[in-house]
Write an enzyme that holds these catalytic residues in place. Structure first.
Site, PDB file in Angstrom:
ATOM      1  N   GLU A 161      35.281  38.666  41.257  1.00 59.53           N
ATOM      2  CA  GLU A 161      34.047  39.186  41.616  1.00 59.53           C
ATOM      3  C   GLU A 161      32.886  39.862  41.118  1.00 59.53           C
ATOM      4  O   GLU A 161      32.937  41.100  41.931  1.00 59.53           O
ATOM      5  CB  GLU A 161      33.985  39.259  43.250  1.00 59.53           C
ATOM      6  N   GLU A 347      40.135  32.275  46.242  1.00 61.79           N
ATOM      7  CA  GLU A 347      40.148  33.093  47.495  1.00 61.79           C
ATOM      8  C   GLU A 347      39.613  32.212  48.566  1.00 61.79           C
ATOM      9  O   GLU A 347      38.457  31.599  48.242  1.00 61.79           O
ATOM     10  CB  GLU A 347      39.340  34.234  47.757  1.00 61.79           C
TER      11      GLU A 347
HETATM   12  C1  NOJ Z   1      36.814  39.048  48.256  1.00 65.49           C
HETATM   13  C2  NOJ Z   1      37.584  40.097  47.332  1.00 65.49           C
HETATM   14  O1  NOJ Z   1      38.027  39.591  46.145  1.00 65.49           O
HETATM   15  C3  NOJ Z   1      38.712  40.636  48.203  1.00 65.49           C
HETATM   16  O2  NOJ Z   1      39.221  41.970  47.742  1.00 65.49           O
HETATM   17  C4  NOJ Z   1      38.185  40.824  49.579  1.00 65.49           C
HETATM   18  O3  NOJ Z   1      39.306  41.671  50.344  1.00 65.49           O
HETATM   19  C5  NOJ Z   1      38.260  39.701  50.285  1.00 65.49           C
HETATM   20  N1  NOJ Z   1      37.011  38.964  49.676  1.00 65.49           N
HETATM   21  C6  NOJ Z   1      37.487  39.592  51.694  1.00 65.49           C
HETATM   22  O4  NOJ Z   1      36.509  40.441  51.900  1.00 65.49           O
END
Ligand code: NOJ
Length: 444
Positions: A161, A347
């Site tokens: 991200e 994710e």
């Molecule tokens: C995206 C991120 O990559 C991760 O670090 C985070 O905990 C999750 N989303 C949830 O917000």
């Protein structure tokens, strides 16, 4: 034989490891940012997190019980190269070496991410991502990691991200390093991150390894059919779904004029060439869709946010819209066609308050429903012809959720903050059964 669909869970170093001063790890931007008063809700400290650095074997046992065939984790750059550039810390690499061996011994494919936001502090002190040199330092670190682990790990994610790290960390100041820059300078940061990905991809590929880039995607709709809302949705889509994807797939930045940027600062000849075609796969982190409205006056941004009507929300307040994942996949396919590499949902998950019953059982029916809906979307998209090769739940254990501290619990496994005791939630059993059923039918 084609490789099996990856059913996994995902985590990141800073959110779980703790042991910030051990075995030669250097400080990261998050170590210091989290100490700023007000930076992390209720002043929660990441110092212990899930104590995974000491409890990793127990966590691998949990993965084994879960039956996943893949595990996405991140390497802490400041553990591997404590000052960001230069001497490699063998002890830091040993940790990941043992983890990798232990995963492989259980038939779990390791899928490491090289950068999940924990930039070595020494690099930040030299200008961080505003400096082009940071991209080169990243490529050197990627090479060192690949030299140690590349004989056993064939699929690597460069950045996680980058848009969130760029905007939250360098425009809004709510994540480390907590900088608030003008838009063109934010774009310079973005460019250096993309360049870092491109240079690291070169290092990884020259060692015969596969390269993925993970972005967060959010399909966006205008709140109304008005011209102003439509323009806002377009601007948000450009930032969120294109800034870190178009250059990798097409070799060019999208039109950033809505942000007042005619040319991205810092781009030198050859940079976009290093970035073009530099991903063998795209990681999709999907949580929710977005509704865009015309910006509030004086916000300095070309969009504002509306409400996603009719959707339930998680404890984080994020709307639950599984179809948004299918829409995201279709959007990428429609936009990029044949240039789109294989996709991995790297994710997907949700945070809910735990309901611990007297017997210690943790019922999380909302999480089960969330995951069920999203997995169905992935499977439907595959039936429509999308080349999706993996799905990773965020996350295994409740962990340090950045500026939210330990308030948001995303885990399939509950972690008691006082004792570090791990208790699988109902969603753990649900996912275990799903993975077992899917991997059995793939074998049949
Ligand atoms: C995206 C991120 O990559 C991760 O670090 C985070 O905990 C999750 N989303 C949830 O917000």
């Amino acid at each position: 034989m084609s490789s099996p669909f990856l059913w996994g869970v995902a985590s990141s170093a800073f959110q779980i490891e703790g042991a910030l001063d051990e075995d030669g790890r250097g400080p990261s931007v998050w170590d210091v940012f989290s100490e700023r008063p007000g930076a992390v809700r209720d002043g929660h400290s990441p110092a212990l997190a899930c104590d995974h650095y000491h409890r990793w074997a127990e966590d691998v046992e949990l993965l084994d019980r879960l039956g996943v065939n893949a595990y996405r984790f991140s390497l802490a750059w400041p553990r591997v190269v404590p000052t960001g550039r230069g001497a490699v810390n063998g002890a830091g690499l040993d940790f990941y070496d043992h983890l990798v061996d232990s995963l492989l011994a259980r038939g779990i494919a390791p899928v490491p991410t090289l950068f999940h936001w924990d930039l070595p502090l020494a690099l930040e002190e030299a200008g961080g991502w505003s400096e082009r040199d940071t991209a080169h330092a990243f490529a050197e670190y990627a090479a060192a990691a690949a030299d140690r682990l590349g004989d056993r790990v064939d699929r690597w994610i460069t950045l996680n991200e980058p848009l969130v790290h760029t905007t939250y960390g360098h425009a809004l100041g709510v994540h480390a390093p907590g900088r608030i820059l003008e838009v063109p300078e934010v774009m310079r940061v973005a460019h250096h991150m993309l360049l870092a990905h491109g240079l690291a991809a070169g290092e990884l590929r020259s060692r015969g390894l596969e390269v993925l880039l993970t972005n967060n995607y959010s399909p966006v709709s205008p709140a109304t059919g008005s011209e102003a809302d439509t323009a806002a949705a377009h601007a948000y889509d450009t930032l969120h779904n294109r800034l870190f994807t178009d250059p990798v797939l097409t070799g060019a930045y999208p039109d950033l004029s809505a942000f007042g940027v005619a040319e991205v600062p810092g781009v030198r000849e050859g940079d976009l060439k290093a970035v073009a075609g530099s991903a063998d796969g795209l990681g999709i982190n999907y949580y929710n869709p977005t509704v865009a409205t015309a910006p509030d006056e004086g916000s300095g941004l070309p969009f504002g946010f509306g409400e996603v009507a009719g959707a339930p929300v998680t404890a984080f307040g994020w709307p639950v819209v599984p179809e948004g994942l299918g829409r995201t996949i279709d959007l990428l396919r429609g936009r990029h066609g044949d240039a789109l590499p294989p996709l991995y949902v790297t994710e997907n998950g949700c945070s809910y308050e735990d309901r611990v019953s007297p017997g210690g059982r943790i019922a999380d029916p909302e999480r089960i429903a969330y995951l069920e809906g999203h997995v169905a979307e992935v499977e439907a998209a595959r039936e429509r012809g999308a080349d999706v090769r993996g799905y990773f739940v965020w996350t295994l254990t409740d962990n340090f959720e950045w500026a939210e501290g330990y308030h948001q619990r995303f885990g399939l496994v509950h972690v008691d903050r006082a004792t570090q005791a791990r208790t699988p939630k109902d969603s753990f059993s649900w996912y275990r059964d799903l993975v077992a059923a899917r991997t059995a039918s793939a074998d049949a």
